[in-house]
Design a protein around this motif. Structure first.
Motif, PDB file in Angstrom:
ATOM      1  N   VAL A  48       0.116 -10.233   9.432  1.00  0.00           N
ATOM      2  CA  VAL A  48       0.224  -8.790   9.657  1.00  0.00           C
ATOM      3  C   VAL A  48       0.847  -8.104   8.443  1.00  0.00           C
ATOM      4  O   VAL A  48       0.345  -7.087   7.952  1.00  0.00           O
ATOM      5  N   ILE A  49       1.940  -8.668   7.936  1.00  0.00           N
ATOM      6  CA  ILE A  49       2.604  -8.061   6.786  1.00  0.00           C
ATOM      7  C   ILE A  49       1.728  -8.150   5.543  1.00  0.00           C
ATOM      8  O   ILE A  49       1.670  -7.216   4.736  1.00  0.00           O
ATOM      9  N   HIS A  50       1.042  -9.259   5.403  1.00  0.00           N
ATOM     10  CA  HIS A  50       0.042  -9.444   4.345  1.00  0.00           C
ATOM     11  C   HIS A  50      -0.945  -8.271   4.353  1.00  0.00           C
ATOM     12  O   HIS A  50      -1.162  -7.585   3.347  1.00  0.00           O
ATOM     13  N   GLU A  51      -1.544  -8.001   5.486  1.00  0.00           N
ATOM     14  CA  GLU A  51      -2.550  -6.949   5.604  1.00  0.00           C
ATOM     15  C   GLU A  51      -1.934  -5.563   5.444  1.00  0.00           C
ATOM     16  O   GLU A  51      -2.513  -4.681   4.803  1.00  0.00           O
ATOM     17  N   PHE A  52      -0.750  -5.363   6.003  1.00  0.00           N
ATOM     18  CA  PHE A  52      -0.083  -4.067   5.909  1.00  0.00           C
ATOM     19  C   PHE A  52       0.233  -3.725   4.454  1.00  0.00           C
ATOM     20  O   PHE A  52      -0.057  -2.622   3.973  1.00  0.00           O
ATOM     21  N   ASN A  53       0.836  -4.666   3.728  1.00  0.00           N
ATOM     22  CA  ASN A  53       1.145  -4.422   2.319  1.00  0.00           C
ATOM     23  C   ASN A  53      -0.126  -4.158   1.517  1.00  0.00           C
ATOM     24  O   ASN A  53      -0.152  -3.285   0.640  1.00  0.00           O
ATOM     25  N   ARG A  54      -1.179  -4.907   1.801  1.00  0.00           N
ATOM     26  CA  ARG A  54      -2.447  -4.697   1.079  1.00  0.00           C
ATOM     27  C   ARG A  54      -2.964  -3.285   1.309  1.00  0.00           C
ATOM     28  O   ARG A  54      -3.393  -2.598   0.367  1.00  0.00           O
ATOM     29  N   ARG A  55      -2.920  -2.831   2.547  1.00  0.00           N
ATOM     30  CA  ARG A  55      -3.413  -1.504   2.873  1.00  0.00           C
ATOM     31  C   ARG A  55      -2.584  -0.409   2.205  1.00  0.00           C
ATOM     32  O   ARG A  55      -3.129   0.571   1.689  1.00  0.00           O
ATOM     33  N   VAL A  56      -1.266  -0.584   2.229  1.00  0.00           N
ATOM     34  CA  VAL A  56      -0.400   0.423   1.619  1.00  0.00           C
ATOM     35  C   VAL A  56      -0.625   0.478   0.114  1.00  0.00           C
ATOM     36  O   VAL A  56      -0.719   1.554  -0.480  1.00  0.00           O
ATOM     37  N   LEU A  57      -0.719  -0.679  -0.523  1.00  0.00           N
ATOM     38  CA  LEU A  57      -0.950  -0.713  -1.960  1.00  0.00           C
ATOM     39  C   LEU A  57      -2.304  -0.105  -2.322  1.00  0.00           C
ATOM     40  O   LEU A  57      -2.431   0.617  -3.317  1.00  0.00           O
ATOM     41  N   ALA A  58      -3.323  -0.380  -1.526  1.00  0.00           N
ATOM     42  CA  ALA A  58      -4.639   0.208  -1.768  1.00  0.00           C
ATOM     43  C   ALA A  58      -4.589   1.722  -1.598  1.00  0.00           C
ATOM     44  O   ALA A  58      -5.211   2.481  -2.362  1.00  0.00           O
ATOM     45  N   ARG A  59      -3.851   2.182  -0.610  1.00  0.00           N
ATOM     46  CA  ARG A  59      -3.711   3.624  -0.369  1.00  0.00           C
ATOM     47  C   ARG A  59      -2.992   4.292  -1.534  1.00  0.00           C
ATOM     48  O   ARG A  59      -3.378   5.386  -1.974  1.00  0.00           O
ATOM     49  N   GLU A  60      -1.942   3.633  -2.029  1.00  0.00           N
ATOM     50  CA  GLU A  60      -1.211   4.165  -3.176  1.00  0.00           C
ATOM     51  C   GLU A  60      -2.092   4.217  -4.415  1.00  0.00           C
ATOM     52  O   GLU A  60      -2.048   5.179  -5.181  1.00  0.00           O
ATOM     53  N   ALA A  61      -2.892   3.170  -4.629  1.00  0.00           N
ATOM     54  CA  ALA A  61      -3.783   3.142  -5.790  1.00  0.00           C
ATOM     55  C   ALA A  61      -4.811   4.266  -5.714  1.00  0.00           C
ATOM     56  O   ALA A  61      -5.108   4.932  -6.711  1.00  0.00           O
ATOM     57  N   LEU A  62      -5.366   4.493  -4.525  1.00  0.00           N
ATOM     58  CA  LEU A  62      -6.338   5.564  -4.336  1.00  0.00           C
ATOM     59  C   LEU A  62      -5.695   6.919  -4.572  1.00  0.00           C
ATOM     60  O   LEU A  62      -6.296   7.805  -5.184  1.00  0.00           O
ATOM     61  N   ALA A  63      -4.452   7.069  -4.120  1.00  0.00           N
ATOM     62  CA  ALA A  63      -3.747   8.334  -4.318  1.00  0.00           C
ATOM     63  C   ALA A  63      -3.515   8.596  -5.798  1.00  0.00           C
ATOM     64  O   ALA A  63      -3.664   9.722  -6.276  1.00  0.00           O
ATOM     65  N   ARG A  64      -3.167   7.550  -6.540  1.00  0.00           N
ATOM     66  CA  ARG A  64      -2.954   7.718  -7.982  1.00  0.00           C
ATOM     67  C   ARG A  64      -4.254   8.088  -8.685  1.00  0.00           C
ATOM     68  O   ARG A  64      -4.267   8.940  -9.573  1.00  0.00           O
ATOM     69  N   GLN A  65      -5.343   7.437  -8.292  1.00  0.00           N
ATOM     70  CA  GLN A  65      -6.633   7.749  -8.905  1.00  0.00           C
ATOM     71  C   GLN A  65      -7.066   9.176  -8.620  1.00  0.00           C
ATOM     72  O   GLN A  65      -7.727   9.819  -9.429  1.00  0.00           O
ATOM     73  N   SER A  66      -6.673   9.667  -7.447  1.00  0.00           N
ATOM     74  CA  SER A  66      -7.050  11.021  -7.055  1.00  0.00           C
ATOM     75  C   SER A  66      -6.060  12.061  -7.546  1.00  0.00           C
ATOM     76  O   SER A  66      -6.258  13.256  -7.333  1.00  0.00           O
ATOM     77  N   GLY A  67      -4.971  11.592  -8.155  1.00  0.00           N
ATOM     78  CA  GLY A  67      -3.970  12.510  -8.646  1.00  0.00           C
ATOM     79  C   GLY A  67      -3.141  13.126  -7.546  1.00  0.00           C
ATOM     80  O   GLY A  67      -2.550  14.201  -7.720  1.00  0.00           O
TER      81      GLY A  67
END
Length: 244
Positions: free
Chosen positions: A213-232
């Motif tokens: 669960v924590i594996h998947e949660f961290n992956r999702r949060v990191l992916a969300r953060e990366a997308l946010a950075r790409q979108s500014g």
């Protein structure tokens, strides 16, 4: 409102390193000092063992001496749950519908929807009709007693199941003072087991469940953060939840 759980660093209780965890099956690395690490994969590099922390980022790794490593084993995907027909509720649940349900439940309980999505993935892999060998039902695998306590009449109804499962997880987080590891342990093994052992029970299934669960949660949060950075788009930073 800022979610109270956004990124989880599990270090002390499980001995798991807080890293960007991969989408596919991870490897559990048992160290000779008694701790464990999660990585995506490993390889021999010279005289060292290189542990890759991300599924696609080869620059994210740590090197350890072979003498530091007791064993390396793959964390398998959970076996598929058997299915049962949901009485009067056979419409297929779309990812968009599930996301909306999880977002609404997360907002109601001030929980990150990605945490709820991670629990759903570990519990049922999104199968609203899933039934476990123990009799847990639906997306968040509610036992009949738990469902009744949460006011869930039909565990196969996705919205009812998510509402009940989210409320139950929130109750456990309150009980264990937002210690996500203990809350997940209680969700999997029951609060009685956590209280009996004064911490995470020594059950392989429970420890693997928490890691997944924590594996998947961290992956999702990191992916969300990366997308946010790409979108500014500016987004809140990570917050480590306390562990024991």
């Amino acid at each position: 409102m800022r979610n109270r759980l956004q990124f989880v660093a599990v270090v002390a209780t499980l001995g798991l390193v807080a890293i960007p965890l991969p989408t596919e099956a991870a490897e559990r690395v048992s160290l000779t000092n008694g701790y464990e690490l999660l990585c995506n994969h490993h390889e021999q590099v010279g005289s060292l063992i290189r542990l890759y922390l991300g599924s696609s980022d080869s620059s994210s790794y740590i090197d350890r001496s072979p003498e530091d490593i007791a064993k390396i084993e793959t964390i398998p995907d959970p076996p598929p749950s058997s299915s049962a027909a949901a009485p009067g509720n056979n419409a297929k649940l779309s990812p968009a519908d599930l996301h909306e349900m999880l977002a609404e439940a997360g907002q109601q309980h001030n929980l990150d929807a990605d945490l709820l999505a991670s629990v759903v993935k570990a519990e049922s892999n999104g199968d609203a009709h899933a039934v476990s060998r123990a009799g847990a039902r639906g997306l968040m695998q509610l036992m009949p007693k738990t469902a009744a306590e949460q006011g869930v009449d039909d565990s196969f109804s996705p919205d009812e199941n998510v509402r009940g499962g989210s409320a139950y997880l929130n109750d456990l987080l309150v009980k264990y003072h937002d210690n996500i590891s203990l809350a997940l342990a209680a969700y999997n093994a029951g609060p009685a087991a956590v209280d009996k052992y004064h911490g995470i029970p020594p059950y392989h299934e429970t420890r693997t469940y928490i890691a997944r669960v924590i594996h998947e949660f961290n992956r999702r949060v990191l992916a969300r953060e990366a997308l946010a950075r790409q979108s500014g788009i500016s987004s809140p930073g990570f917050e480590a939840s306390p562990t024991r």
